[in-house]
Design a protein around this motif. Structure first.
Motif, mmCIF file in Angstrom:
data_model
loop_
_atom_site.group_PDB
_atom_site.id
_atom_site.type_symbol
_atom_site.label_atom_id
_atom_site.label_comp_id
_atom_site.label_asym_id
_atom_site.label_seq_id
_atom_site.Cartn_x
_atom_site.Cartn_y
_atom_site.Cartn_z
ATOM 1 N N PHE A 1 0.467 6.481 14.176
ATOM 2 C CA PHE A 1 -0.047 5.830 12.976
ATOM 3 C C PHE A 1 -0.275 6.852 11.869
ATOM 4 O O PHE A 1 -0.771 7.946 12.111
ATOM 5 N N ASN A 2 0.037 6.488 10.640
ATOM 6 C CA ASN A 2 -0.298 7.304 9.484
ATOM 7 C C ASN A 2 -1.224 6.514 8.566
ATOM 8 O O ASN A 2 -2.411 6.763 8.513
ATOM 9 N N VAL B 1 8.400 2.287 13.003
ATOM 10 C CA VAL B 1 8.075 3.138 14.143
ATOM 11 C C VAL B 1 8.243 2.283 15.398
ATOM 12 O O VAL B 1 7.549 1.282 15.570
ATOM 13 N N VAL B 2 9.182 2.674 16.248
ATOM 14 C CA VAL B 2 9.470 1.914 17.470
ATOM 15 C C VAL B 2 9.244 2.847 18.649
ATOM 16 O O VAL B 2 9.928 3.861 18.791
ATOM 17 N N GLN B 3 8.278 2.504 19.481
ATOM 18 C CA GLN B 3 7.945 3.316 20.646
ATOM 19 C C GLN B 3 7.986 2.454 21.892
ATOM 20 O O GLN B 3 7.787 1.237 21.837
ATOM 21 N N PHE C 1 5.891 -1.049 14.799
ATOM 22 C CA PHE C 1 5.082 -1.401 13.635
ATOM 23 C C PHE C 1 5.670 -0.778 12.383
ATOM 24 O O PHE C 1 6.411 0.213 12.444
ATOM 25 N N VAL C 2 5.347 -1.379 11.236
ATOM 26 C CA VAL C 2 5.697 -0.810 9.943
ATOM 27 C C VAL C 2 4.556 0.104 9.517
ATOM 28 O O VAL C 2 3.379 -0.211 9.698
ATOM 29 N N ARG D 1 7.763 14.428 18.151
ATOM 30 C CA ARG D 1 7.277 13.702 19.329
ATOM 31 C C ARG D 1 8.390 12.862 19.951
ATOM 32 O O ARG D 1 8.129 11.948 20.721
ATOM 33 N N ASN D 2 9.651 13.171 19.573
ATOM 34 C CA ASN D 2 10.830 12.537 20.165
ATOM 35 C C ASN D 2 10.941 11.055 19.846
ATOM 36 O O ASN D 2 11.404 10.256 20.675
ATOM 37 N N VAL D 3 10.558 10.686 18.637
ATOM 38 C CA VAL D 3 10.665 9.295 18.191
ATOM 39 C C VAL D 3 11.531 9.258 16.933
ATOM 40 O O VAL D 3 11.129 9.795 15.894
ATOM 41 N N PRO D 4 12.725 8.647 16.984
ATOM 42 C CA PRO D 4 13.519 8.483 15.763
ATOM 43 C C PRO D 4 12.840 7.476 14.839
ATOM 44 O O PRO D 4 12.211 6.516 15.307
ATOM 45 N N ILE D 5 12.965 7.676 13.532
ATOM 46 C CA ILE D 5 12.257 6.857 12.569
ATOM 47 C C ILE D 5 13.237 6.227 11.587
ATOM 48 O O ILE D 5 14.082 6.913 11.014
ATOM 49 N N VAL D 6 13.121 4.908 11.394
ATOM 50 C CA VAL D 6 13.930 4.197 10.412
ATOM 51 C C VAL D 6 13.200 4.220 9.077
ATOM 52 O O VAL D 6 12.026 3.830 8.994
#
Length: 643
Positions: free
Chosen positions: A133-134, A449-451, A361-362, A376-381
């Protein structure tokens, strides 16, 4: 102080030498009287000291007892289990502390009312793993409070109580940092039904707006549609609400409708604003990252290729997480906004990811947040808008678009310049590099953000039987000593009992223990008479069998701990509690045998691997053969039903 000590002090006072009086000032009788008085004073003084000491001791004892009476319940003993330190097998002490908690009885026939949420669902499971989260704030459905109309909490979500009519939930006030822009997103399993998320915004004068609705969402094709709206307070344009004044609170209005056999379940709602700022404070510690994300070119879908940048980017994320055998068009069909007739609804893209089992989440990011997520190994759209010439120094002077989604997969520094590595679905080669300095000018900050969603309710065992129990996954956090990881073929099921006869030493208490920081032991499942918790994926190694780091039991065995609890009445006197626990375990073992194609001979006692007298209650009451027979009968039934 005891009487013996007081007597000793008195005798010493009586035999002490008298003080010499000044010559000529007192008669012998007066001297005798004075001496006697002094003796009495000493005795009185010593007695007073003794009394004071006694009072202090009594008071201290009273305080200690009072504190104990008002302290949490005394810890129960942890189960006996093995751990490995530096390659040496160690046996854990069975008297380590674990908090005892009450197990709440759950029945599959019982509707769980909103104020009767099972006690083991007390923490926000959806935030239990690391969430990136930001500016977004996630509200887990099982934490919400408010007004319930035909909706209930069941397990970890909000769902419909009576399928014949819609369910509506209106939350209590949810305070936010001052904001003028708001993007809502959610995760649900609609099961062919619908979920509608509405927001009432608290205005500066204290009144609330009418609900702004993000439309009707469903996994069923042809149903989902946004509801843009403009009024005197602001405008909701598809997925983004822009207000005329800065506001500081909202209320949620959630409407659920069941149309199929099963009711929809809403798990969480996330609000991303331009006000909530920066929960994400960490800075990436690695100089460069490049995630292995497969390339997808949106124009490979000719009939709609020019307008599916968002689902194409989301498809690349799905690829990254290992999904197989799906087409880009499948994602496009899933995210389609039937009201607007397009594929780029931010809220619907992450809602579709939620339907697939992800926690999505957006959010609104800055460059620091973007790099942290990548590290953290999460690709971001990311959502961008490009004017011609804005990517000139990156090598794409003619690139322009009014609105576009792309997948950022890494970052690096080359020749002193910072670049983002991007899978841009509109580029024929897909993978490109954009200068960070230029990217920041074209990016509005909005991200998907898709985890991976942490596993919760893995499956229901024994459906239609007395062992009809939902298996609850609540994993040991990654990186802990007692979660060594690895991916191994399952060869055995290893049966233990906890050896813990303390009150409250149930599955819930052991779940809490095994997740504590510093715990050295681990196993895969804990079973009691009502509940089953899963602590690790079955294929991961755990420290339970006592046969070393590379032992057959630790490496290839699924460890199952059966709780004994105080109701078992000692190792030689198993009660109804333990026999029910054995039945539940037998059903679980039968399910695992079927899942992993195991034979009954592969169900082993802990004793088999380490020589320890475990499972002690089963061994000391000659129950092992009966237990295996129970397992085999349940397995045969499963095999006959499922093939």
């Amino acid at each position: 102080m005891n009487d013996e000590n007081k007597t000793e002090l008195t005798e010493n006072a009586e035999t002490a030498p008298e003080t010499q009086a000044p010559s000529g000032e007192n008669t012998a009788a007066e001297q005798t009287e004075q001496a006697a008085a002094k003796k009495t004073d000493k005795i009185t003084l010593l007695a007073s000291v003794a009394a004071i000491v006694s009072i202090v001791v009594i008071a201290a004892t009273f305080v200690y007892c009072f504190l104990q009476m008002n302290a949490p319940r005394a810890p129960a003993a942890v189960p006996a289990a093995e751990t490995v330190t530096d390659g040496v097998t160690e046996t854990e002490n069975e008297t380590d502390a674990v908090t005892a908690k009450e197990t709440v009885e759950m029945s599959d026939k019982k509707i769980l009312q909103a104020d009767k949420l099972p006690k083991f669902v007390t923490k926000d499971f959806y935030k239990s793993d690391e969430k990136l989260f930001n500016r977004a704030v996630m509200f887990s459905a099982n934490e919400l409070k408010g007004e319930f109309d035909n909706v209930i909490f069941k397990y970890d979500g909000l769902t419909v109580a009576d399928s014949e009519r819609p369910g509506v939930f209106i939350s209590d006030e949810l305070k936010m940092s001052g904001f003028k822009k708001l993007i809502m997103s959610w995760n649900a399993d609609t099961k062919g039904g619908t979920a509608e998320i509405g927001v009432m915004v608290k205005l500066p004068d204290g009144t609330y707006t009418e609900p702004y609705s993000w439309g009707v969402w469903s996994a069923a094709p042809g149903v989902s549609g946004s509801r843009s709206k403009k009024d005197k307070n602001g405008e909701l344009d598809v997925d983004t609400l822009t207000l005329n004044e800065k506001c500081t609170a909202i209320k949620l209005k959630i409407t659920l409708k069941q149309t199929g056999e099963d009711p929809p379940v809403l798990y969480n709602v996330t609000a991303a604003t331009d006000g909530n700022k920066s929960l994400l404070t960490k800075t990436p510690t690695v100089k460069s990252v490049k995630l292995k994300v497969k390339k997808r070119y949106q124009l490979d879908v000719p009939e709609i290729g020019g307008v599916i940048c968002s689902p194409t980017s989301l498809s690349m994320v799905r690829d990254y997480y290992g999904e197989k055998k799906f087409e880009t068009k499948d994602t496009a069909d899933g995210v389609y906004d039937n009201k607007e007739g397009f594929y780029g609804n931010w809220s619907y893209n992450v809602a579709y990811a939620g339907e697939l089992g992800y926690n999505a989440f957006v959010d609104i990011y800055d460059m620091n947040a973007l790099k942290w997520a990548l590290s953290r190994n999460v690709p971001i759209v990311c959502s961008v808008a490009v004017e011609k010439g804005q990517l000139k120094e990156s090598g794409y002077p003619d690139y322009s678009t009014d609105g576009h989604l792309l997948c950022v997969i890494g970052y690096e520094t080359t020749d002193g310049r910072d670049y983002l590595i991007v899978n841009d679905p509109v580029m024929k080669q897909v993978e490109v590099k954009y200068l960070v300095s230029e990217f920041e000018k074209i990016w509005c900050g909005v991200v998907y953000v898709v985890q991976k969603k942490p596993e919760r309710f893995t499956w229901r065992i024994g459906e239609g039987t007395a062992q009809d129990i939902m298996v609850t996954a609540d994993y040991i956090p990654e990186g802990r000593y007692n979660r060594p990881g690895g991916n191994y073929k399952v060869k055995y099921i290893v049966i233990h009992n906890t050896g813990n006869f303390s009150a409250g030493a149930d599955a819930n208490a052991h779940r809490d223990y095994v997740k504590q920081e510093g715990t050295k032991t681990s196993w895969h499942f804990t079973v009691d008479d009502k509940t089953i918790f899963k602590h690790l994926p079955e294929e991961e190694r755990a420290w339970h069998a006592g046969d070393g780091r590379d032992g057959q039991g630790n490496t290839y065995g699924i460890g199952i701990e059966m709780c004994v609890n105080h109701e078992t009445e000692g190792t030689r006197h198993p009660s109804k509690y333990f026999y029910k626990t054995m039945d539940n375990t037998a059903q679980l073992v039968a399910e695992l045998m079927y899942k992993y194609n195991l034979k009954i001979k592969q169900v082993r006692q802990h004793w088999h691997f380490s020589g320890k007298n475990c499972p002690q209650v089963i061994r000391e009451n000659d129950l092992w053969d009966a237990f295996l027979e129970n397992v085999q009968q349940r397995y045969d039934k499963i095999k006959a039903e499922r093939g």
